[in-house]
Design an enzyme around this catalytic site. Sequence first.
Site, short mmCIF file in Angstrom:
data_model
loop_
_atom_site.label_atom_id
_atom_site.label_comp_id
_atom_site.label_asym_id
_atom_site.label_seq_id
_atom_site.Cartn_x
_atom_site.Cartn_y
_atom_site.Cartn_z
N GLY A 103 0.88 -1.01 0.11
CA GLY A 103 -0.30 -0.03 0.07
C GLY A 103 0.95 1.28 0.12
O GLY A 103 2.11 1.13 0.23
N TYR A 142 3.95 -3.33 2.41
CA TYR A 142 3.09 -2.43 3.68
C TYR A 142 2.55 -3.45 4.65
O TYR A 142 2.66 -3.36 5.80
CB TYR A 142 1.92 -1.80 3.08
CG TYR A 142 1.23 -0.85 3.93
CD1 TYR A 142 1.71 0.28 4.41
CD2 TYR A 142 0.19 -1.58 4.52
CE1 TYR A 142 0.87 1.23 5.33
CE2 TYR A 142 -0.54 -0.53 5.80
CZ TYR A 142 -0.20 0.79 6.08
OH TYR A 142 -0.77 1.24 6.99
N GLU A 151 3.96 -11.27 -6.32
CA GLU A 151 2.53 -11.50 -7.14
C GLU A 151 3.05 -10.85 -8.44
O GLU A 151 2.44 -11.06 -9.33
CB GLU A 151 1.60 -10.51 -6.54
CG GLU A 151 1.47 -9.03 -6.34
CD GLU A 151 2.39 -8.58 -5.29
OE1 GLU A 151 3.20 -9.39 -4.73
OE2 GLU A 151 2.12 -7.51 -4.86
N SER A 153 -23.69 -6.36 -26.90
CA SER A 153 -22.88 -5.50 -28.08
C SER A 153 -22.48 -6.33 -29.06
O SER A 153 -22.07 -6.19 -30.07
CB SER A 153 -21.81 -4.69 -27.48
OG SER A 153 -20.90 -5.77 -26.88
N GLY A 154 -22.36 -7.83 -28.85
CA GLY A 154 -21.64 -8.69 -29.56
C GLY A 154 -20.31 -8.97 -29.37
O GLY A 154 -19.68 -9.78 -29.72
N GLY A 155 -19.65 -8.26 -28.19
CA GLY A 155 -18.46 -8.49 -27.44
C GLY A 155 -18.69 -9.39 -26.83
O GLY A 155 -19.56 -9.97 -26.29
N ASP A 180 -17.67 -9.63 -23.32
CA ASP A 180 -18.20 -9.67 -21.94
C ASP A 180 -19.62 -9.55 -21.87
O ASP A 180 -20.27 -10.12 -20.97
CB ASP A 180 -17.47 -8.11 -21.13
CG ASP A 180 -16.22 -8.15 -21.23
OD1 ASP A 180 -15.30 -9.04 -21.46
OD2 ASP A 180 -15.68 -6.95 -21.11
N SER A 181 -20.25 -8.86 -22.57
CA SER A 181 -21.76 -8.61 -22.62
C SER A 181 -22.44 -10.09 -22.98
O SER A 181 -23.37 -10.50 -22.55
CB SER A 181 -22.30 -7.55 -23.23
OG SER A 181 -22.01 -7.75 -24.81
N ARG A 186 -19.18 11.03 -29.80
CA ARG A 186 -19.32 10.17 -28.53
C ARG A 186 -20.55 10.30 -27.82
O ARG A 186 -21.46 9.37 -27.17
CB ARG A 186 -18.20 10.16 -27.84
CG ARG A 186 -17.05 9.39 -28.13
CD ARG A 186 -16.01 9.07 -26.99
NE ARG A 186 -14.88 8.18 -27.29
CZ ARG A 186 -14.01 8.47 -28.29
NH1 ARG A 186 -13.93 9.77 -28.66
NH2 ARG A 186 -13.28 7.53 -28.45
N LYS A 188 -10.20 -10.35 -17.72
CA LYS A 188 -10.59 -10.87 -19.24
C LYS A 188 -10.32 -12.34 -19.45
O LYS A 188 -11.21 -12.67 -20.25
CB LYS A 188 -9.92 -9.80 -19.98
CG LYS A 188 -10.36 -9.88 -21.54
CD LYS A 188 -11.47 -9.01 -21.49
CE LYS A 188 -11.91 -8.74 -22.81
NZ LYS A 188 -13.00 -7.97 -23.03
N LYS A 191 1.01 3.80 -29.30
CA LYS A 191 0.30 4.54 -28.37
C LYS A 191 1.06 4.27 -26.85
O LYS A 191 1.33 3.33 -26.38
CB LYS A 191 -1.00 3.77 -27.81
CG LYS A 191 -1.91 4.36 -26.75
CD LYS A 191 -2.96 3.87 -26.37
CE LYS A 191 -3.73 4.29 -25.13
NZ LYS A 191 -4.98 3.91 -24.88
N GLU A 245 -7.73 3.87 -31.28
CA GLU A 245 -8.69 4.60 -32.24
C GLU A 245 -8.09 5.68 -32.87
O GLU A 245 -7.02 6.20 -32.15
CB GLU A 245 -10.17 5.03 -31.51
CG GLU A 245 -10.57 3.72 -30.74
CD GLU A 245 -11.34 2.54 -31.78
OE1 GLU A 245 -11.51 2.92 -32.92
OE2 GLU A 245 -11.26 1.43 -31.33
P1 XMP Z 1 -7.92 4.60 -27.18
O1 XMP Z 1 -8.39 4.76 -28.70
O2 XMP Z 1 -8.32 5.21 -25.95
O3 XMP Z 1 -8.78 2.99 -27.13
O4 XMP Z 1 -6.53 4.15 -27.42
C1 XMP Z 1 -8.43 2.27 -25.69
C2 XMP Z 1 -9.22 1.06 -26.02
O5 XMP Z 1 -10.72 1.63 -25.65
C3 XMP Z 1 -11.61 1.54 -26.71
N1 XMP Z 1 -12.50 2.95 -26.82
C4 XMP Z 1 -13.84 2.99 -26.57
N2 XMP Z 1 -14.70 2.05 -26.14
N3 XMP Z 1 -16.22 3.81 -26.07
C5 XMP Z 1 -15.73 2.40 -25.68
O6 XMP Z 1 -16.58 1.51 -25.52
C6 XMP Z 1 -15.32 4.81 -26.21
O7 XMP Z 1 -15.71 5.84 -26.51
C7 XMP Z 1 -14.03 4.42 -26.48
N4 XMP Z 1 -13.01 4.87 -27.11
C8 XMP Z 1 -11.87 3.93 -27.23
C9 XMP Z 1 -10.95 1.35 -28.02
O8 XMP Z 1 -11.45 0.53 -28.82
C10 XMP Z 1 -9.74 0.47 -27.25
O9 XMP Z 1 -9.97 -0.87 -27.31
#
Ligand code: XMP
Length: 525
Positions: A50, A78, A173, A226-228, A230-231, A299, A381, A517, A523
Amino acid sequence: TILVLDFGSQYSHLITRRLRELNVYSEMLPCTQKLSELSWKPKGIILSGGPYSVYWDDAPHVDPEAFEMGVPILGICYGLQEIAWHHGKNVLAGDKREYGHATLNIHAHEGKSSHIDQLFQTLEKDMEVWMSHGDKLSHLPPSFVTIATTPNAPFAGIAHENKPYYGIQFHPEVTHTRGGTKLLKNFAVGVCKAKQDWSMEKFVDKEIARIRAMVGEKGQVIGAVSGGVDSTVAAKLMNEAIGDRFHAVLVDNGVLRLEESQTVKETLTKHLGINLTVVDASERFLGLLKGVSDPEKKRKIIGNTFIEVFQETAKKIAEDAHGSSRQGEIEWLLQGTLYPDVIESISFKGPSATIKTHHNVGGLLEGMHLKLIEPLRELFKDEVRALGTNLGIPEDLVWRHPFPGPGLAIRILGEVTKEQLRIAREADKIFIEEIRAAGLYNQISQAFAAVLPVKAVGVMGDKRVHAQVVALRAVETTDFMTADWFPFDGHFLKRVSRRIVNEVDGVCRVLYDVTSKPPGTIEME
Ligand code: XMP
């Protein structure tokens, strides 16, 4: 069960994680947890690291009951300070110490109490460990012995002479500590005698029973899909638990990928038997997006409209459900929150502080009087993926790349038009198809085609054309916080580029984004 008490270290969740990898069930609770209020008795307790100093006035402390329960205790960083503090407050020096790698020298105590050497059993004598800042012990607390040192830390590991209490200054860990998982196993399995019987099957049974008990015989649950991964996994779990009393809603916001809503519908209803309502609101979304080119505005529009459409749909479903013989109100909202999302909210300030909500459903709870149900909140995940496989969800879906809520709207730079949408969809389909054909899909964390808001000149069939530019992006990342572009070979890029220019009308150039990044984001907007 091993109880992990979290003092707020950025690594705390990894302790739970490593224990689960050992099939040892563990639960993490805030460090201020009153132990008499637990309905179960832990086999052992781990005190995490901590960011505080134990002698600060406002430093968090473990319930002293921990030392009365007769269970083994392991203090990390800690946590070590906490154990020392409990056994004699004057054993600490307040200077910050090493950070990073160190070589650990293990001290054996043959002949003394047998538990002392158990922590480091079968570990290499010169173990590489990862230290993180914290205070130093100035001398040993009464009845403790040194079990490990590093060149800079004379008390890198300590143990009580008669009781199974251990403290270590390094972090077992993290993966930088070689043999760290073995050490945790020595503690959990060797010292605490915890069973290694945690499995995904058990998790499913336990979770289904928990959902049924929570929701009751008649209760109904609604949730967006959403088709992803997790959901879908959350939805399938609800479906297993309460069947058609779970209502999944897929909102087609007009910025989904090619044939996405049909594909999701097919998979969820036909293959997984989930009670799904698909709402085609694409014209409504596209109407509102008309003329808007600012990414944040796009957005917001999509997020807010999603909430409106979801609430309207929920109201309709509730009325139908009420009118039918099933009766029962919709009282619950399903969310696919994962463990990393809840970690922050279980710091010692208490679990109620903040509950992070999914980007797209953040506003739902305010507008609807629903209680939240989050069946994935204990999972990471990759555990969600394992659960998905266990529930019979197709592998393609289980390993799908993430797709953002605002969809293609943030992959079409500038204004979203139907023409740009067509280009984005067709180009993306070809790119992903080729990635799959090359066997690269699972090596890449996320990949997509974006449409740039400019036209460039090209020559096609002896004619000069002025057409759209498509940019491809593919990244590798583990946490999506930092990422690097994927090094495709030239032949692959050549093939994709040729296909996109030939097969997608209105495109004359293809670019590949070679920005990491940071400074880029994943994105493009
Ligand atoms: P970035 O573009 O921030 O993306 O490097 C990191 C991860 O987050 C996703 N992403 C979003 N997911 N709503 C979402 O549900 C958003 O507005 C959004 N912006 C970015 C992106 O696809 C990547 O997996």
